[in-house]
Design a protein around this motif. Structure first.
Motif, mmCIF file in Angstrom:
data_model
loop_
_atom_site.group_PDB
_atom_site.id
_atom_site.type_symbol
_atom_site.label_atom_id
_atom_site.label_comp_id
_atom_site.label_asym_id
_atom_site.label_seq_id
_atom_site.Cartn_x
_atom_site.Cartn_y
_atom_site.Cartn_z
ATOM 1 N N MET A 1 12.943 -5.367 3.870
ATOM 2 C CA MET A 1 12.746 -4.850 2.502
ATOM 3 C C MET A 1 11.276 -4.487 2.301
ATOM 4 S SD MET A 1 14.189 -4.162 -0.449
ATOM 5 C CE MET A 1 15.712 -5.076 -0.481
ATOM 6 N N LEU A 2 11.042 -3.345 1.678
ATOM 7 C CA LEU A 2 9.681 -2.857 1.431
ATOM 8 C C LEU A 2 9.098 -3.581 0.220
ATOM 9 C CD1 LEU A 2 7.594 -0.681 2.322
ATOM 10 C CD2 LEU A 2 8.607 0.807 0.586
ATOM 11 N N LYS A 3 8.069 -4.414 0.446
ATOM 12 C CA LYS A 3 7.468 -5.166 -0.648
ATOM 13 C C LYS A 3 5.956 -4.994 -0.736
ATOM 14 C CE LYS A 3 10.998 -8.812 -0.729
ATOM 15 N NZ LYS A 3 11.267 -10.272 -0.580
ATOM 16 N N THR A 4 5.277 -5.010 0.425
ATOM 17 C CA THR A 4 3.811 -4.994 0.419
ATOM 18 C C THR A 4 3.300 -3.666 0.973
ATOM 19 O OG1 THR A 4 3.797 -6.091 2.583
ATOM 20 C CG2 THR A 4 3.632 -7.481 0.632
ATOM 21 N N ILE A 5 2.379 -3.052 0.247
ATOM 22 C CA ILE A 5 1.839 -1.741 0.623
ATOM 23 C C ILE A 5 0.329 -1.808 0.620
ATOM 24 C CG2 ILE A 5 1.531 0.655 -0.118
ATOM 25 C CD1 ILE A 5 4.730 -1.193 -0.929
ATOM 26 N N ALA A 6 -0.264 -1.334 1.707
ATOM 27 C CA ALA A 6 -1.724 -1.229 1.797
ATOM 28 C C ALA A 6 -2.100 0.235 1.914
ATOM 29 C CB ALA A 6 -2.241 -2.002 3.005
ATOM 30 N N CYS A 7 -2.867 0.719 0.966
ATOM 31 C CA CYS A 7 -3.415 2.072 1.029
ATOM 32 C C CYS A 7 -4.854 1.955 1.520
ATOM 33 C CB CYS A 7 -3.374 2.738 -0.342
ATOM 34 S SG CYS A 7 -4.122 4.380 -0.378
ATOM 35 N N ILE A 8 -5.128 2.575 2.659
ATOM 36 C CA ILE A 8 -6.467 2.462 3.243
ATOM 37 C C ILE A 8 -7.355 3.586 2.696
ATOM 38 C CG2 ILE A 8 -7.820 2.507 5.368
ATOM 39 C CD1 ILE A 8 -5.515 1.287 6.830
ATOM 40 N N ALA A 9 -8.411 3.209 2.018
ATOM 41 C CA ALA A 9 -9.369 4.175 1.483
ATOM 42 C C ALA A 9 -10.383 4.532 2.563
ATOM 43 C CB ALA A 9 -10.071 3.596 0.260
ATOM 44 N N LEU A 10 -10.590 5.830 2.750
ATOM 45 C CA LEU A 10 -11.534 6.307 3.754
ATOM 46 C C LEU A 10 -12.601 7.160 3.080
ATOM 47 C CD1 LEU A 10 -8.348 6.822 4.950
ATOM 48 C CD2 LEU A 10 -9.666 6.967 7.035
ATOM 49 N N ASP A 11 -13.809 7.143 3.624
ATOM 50 C CA ASP A 11 -14.859 8.001 3.090
ATOM 51 C C ASP A 11 -14.442 9.465 3.168
ATOM 52 O OD1 ASP A 11 -16.988 6.427 2.106
ATOM 53 O OD2 ASP A 11 -17.511 5.862 4.159
ATOM 54 N N GLN A 12 -14.807 10.211 2.125
ATOM 55 C CA GLN A 12 -14.498 11.637 2.007
ATOM 56 C C GLN A 12 -12.991 11.903 1.947
ATOM 57 O OE1 GLN A 12 -16.815 14.484 1.604
ATOM 58 N NE2 GLN A 12 -17.665 12.558 0.827
ATOM 59 N N MET A 13 -12.246 10.955 1.397
ATOM 60 C CA MET A 13 -10.818 11.189 1.227
ATOM 61 C C MET A 13 -10.578 12.100 0.029
ATOM 62 S SD MET A 13 -9.496 7.529 -0.250
ATOM 63 C CE MET A 13 -10.121 6.866 -1.797
ATOM 64 N N ALA A 14 -9.377 12.703 -0.016
ATOM 65 C CA ALA A 14 -9.000 13.614 -1.100
ATOM 66 C C ALA A 14 -8.392 12.809 -2.246
ATOM 67 C CB ALA A 14 -8.010 14.650 -0.589
ATOM 68 N N PRO A 15 -8.935 12.911 -3.454
ATOM 69 C CA PRO A 15 -8.464 12.075 -4.566
ATOM 70 C C PRO A 15 -6.994 12.287 -4.923
ATOM 71 C CG PRO A 15 -10.615 13.002 -5.078
ATOM 72 C CD PRO A 15 -10.141 13.678 -3.826
ATOM 73 N N PHE A 16 -6.515 13.533 -4.857
ATOM 74 C CA PHE A 16 -5.121 13.763 -5.247
ATOM 75 C C PHE A 16 -4.176 13.026 -4.307
ATOM 76 C CE2 PHE A 16 -1.051 15.884 -5.120
ATOM 77 C CZ PHE A 16 -0.752 16.109 -6.457
ATOM 78 N N GLU A 17 -4.381 13.193 -2.999
ATOM 79 C CA GLU A 17 -3.504 12.558 -2.029
ATOM 80 C C GLU A 17 -3.590 11.035 -2.116
ATOM 81 O OE1 GLU A 17 -5.246 15.197 -1.710
ATOM 82 O OE2 GLU A 17 -4.336 16.675 -0.376
ATOM 83 N N PHE A 18 -4.789 10.523 -2.368
ATOM 84 C CA PHE A 18 -4.958 9.088 -2.612
ATOM 85 C C PHE A 18 -4.166 8.679 -3.851
ATOM 86 C CE2 PHE A 18 -7.469 5.890 -5.008
ATOM 87 C CZ PHE A 18 -7.307 4.796 -4.164
#
Length: 332
Positions: A1-18
């Motif tokens: 079951m999908l419960k925990t999500i990690a979004c990895i922030a990277l330098d110079q990332m695109a704000p919309f896609e983030f």
């Protein structure tokens, strides 16, 4: 079951896609009966993270949470510079332990640098598909789709296609009802038809020789006519066999394939800018009949002329066209 999500922030990332990743997985929708995820934004080095649009984000968490997350998500970021090796290792470990890995748009390049696309199908924004295939030749890049799932690695195409990719994971793990709730709150369709082909503008291929530049220009001016290889060869003062061979050498494709692509481009323009019926557009572009034009739209653009006009047209499709298309789709 999908419960925990990690979004990895990277330098110079695109704000919309983030933001797409944050919106799909980071919003508490329990009051509407929707899913609630344990969502964390993490970074290799907590603190200031730059974006492509000139403002910064402050991320407090390091990568520890990502090492056990059910889903590791990568937003669009730099494509030429590999990210921190610690991030690449987190992605590799996620694949190895059977977690979901999601990239949005150019985030696929991070997956490529991590080596997890090798032997898999993938996609990215149509502007970068050639480069992704060139940098990572062990992956099979599909430039026409909104997203690709290979195992539990999901790569989304350009920008907003990240929504489609993320919702696909929600649908796979939690079912259609949960997906509908998320999509309704985001005011987006829970599942879009077609692929990113319909958004790509393919330029007319430039010919290296003046003689073929003249013949392709003449072909563009006579798209509504029956342009057989024999007729084109006579126009170019060549035998049909010689013409076909030299045309392919000049343009990289056959005369028929080139014609069909230019007819599609012209039909797209007319669907966007005119109120002509589908039959009129089919005749003017050389397809002859709306059914033939519809076949080429579905085959190449993965959508129908009426759906394309509804999305991009300046005026609504004529009522007769909507009835005709509904009947055609019902017949299929």
């Amino acid at each position: 079951m999908l419960k925990t999500i990690a979004c990895i922030a990277l330098d110079q990332m695109a704000p919309f896609e983030f933001g797409v990743i944050c919106e799909v997985f980071g919003v508490d929708r329990r009051e509407h009966g929707g899913p609630v995820f344990d969502f964390h934004v993490v970074a290799a080095e907590p603190g200031r993270i730059t974006t492509k649009l000139g403002f910064d984000l402050h991320v407090e968490e390091g990568l520890d949470f990502a090492r056990t997350a059910d889903l590791v998500a990568i937003p669009a970021s730099l494509i030429d510079t590999p990210p921190d090796e610690r991030i690449l290792q987190v992605v590799r470990d996620a694949v190895d332990r059977g977690a979901w890995v999601l990239s949005v748009c150019s985030g696929a390049f991070t997956l490529g640098h991590a080596g997890v696309l090798d032997g898999r199908r993938s996609t990215t924004h149509w502007m970068y598909t050639d480069k992704l295939a060139r940098l990572f030749p062990e992956t099979v890049v599909d430039p026409d789709v909104l997203f690709v799932q290979d195992g539990k690695v999901v790569t989304g195409a350009g920008t907003a296609a990240g929504i489609d990719a993320a919702l696909h994971i929600v649908r796979t793990e939690l079912g259609q009802t949960a997906t509908n709730i998320v999509a309704r709150r985001m005011v987006v369709p829970p599942q879009r038809d077609g692929g990113q082909s319909q958004f790509i503008r393919t330029p007319v291929v430039e010919c290296r020789s003046e003689s073929f530049a003249l013949i392709t220009e003449w072909m563009l001016e006579h798209l509504d006519e029956d342009l057989t290889v024999d007729r084109l060869a006579r126009k170019a003062l060549m035998s049909p066999r010689t013409f076909a061979r030299k045309f392919r050498a000049e343009t990289g494709t056959t005369p028929n394939a080139w014609l069909n692509r230019q007819r599609l481009l012209r039909a797209q323009e007319l669907l966007e800018e005119s109120d002509l019926s589908l039959e009129e557009i089919a005749r003017e572009t050389g397809f002859g009949a709306a059914a033939v034009m519809r076949h080429h739209f579905i085959k190449v653009l993965q959508t129908t002329p009426t759906a394309y006009r509804r999305t991009f047209g300046a005026v609504p499709p004529p009522l007769d066209d909507r009835f005709d298309e509904a009947r055609a789709l019902t017949a299929v």
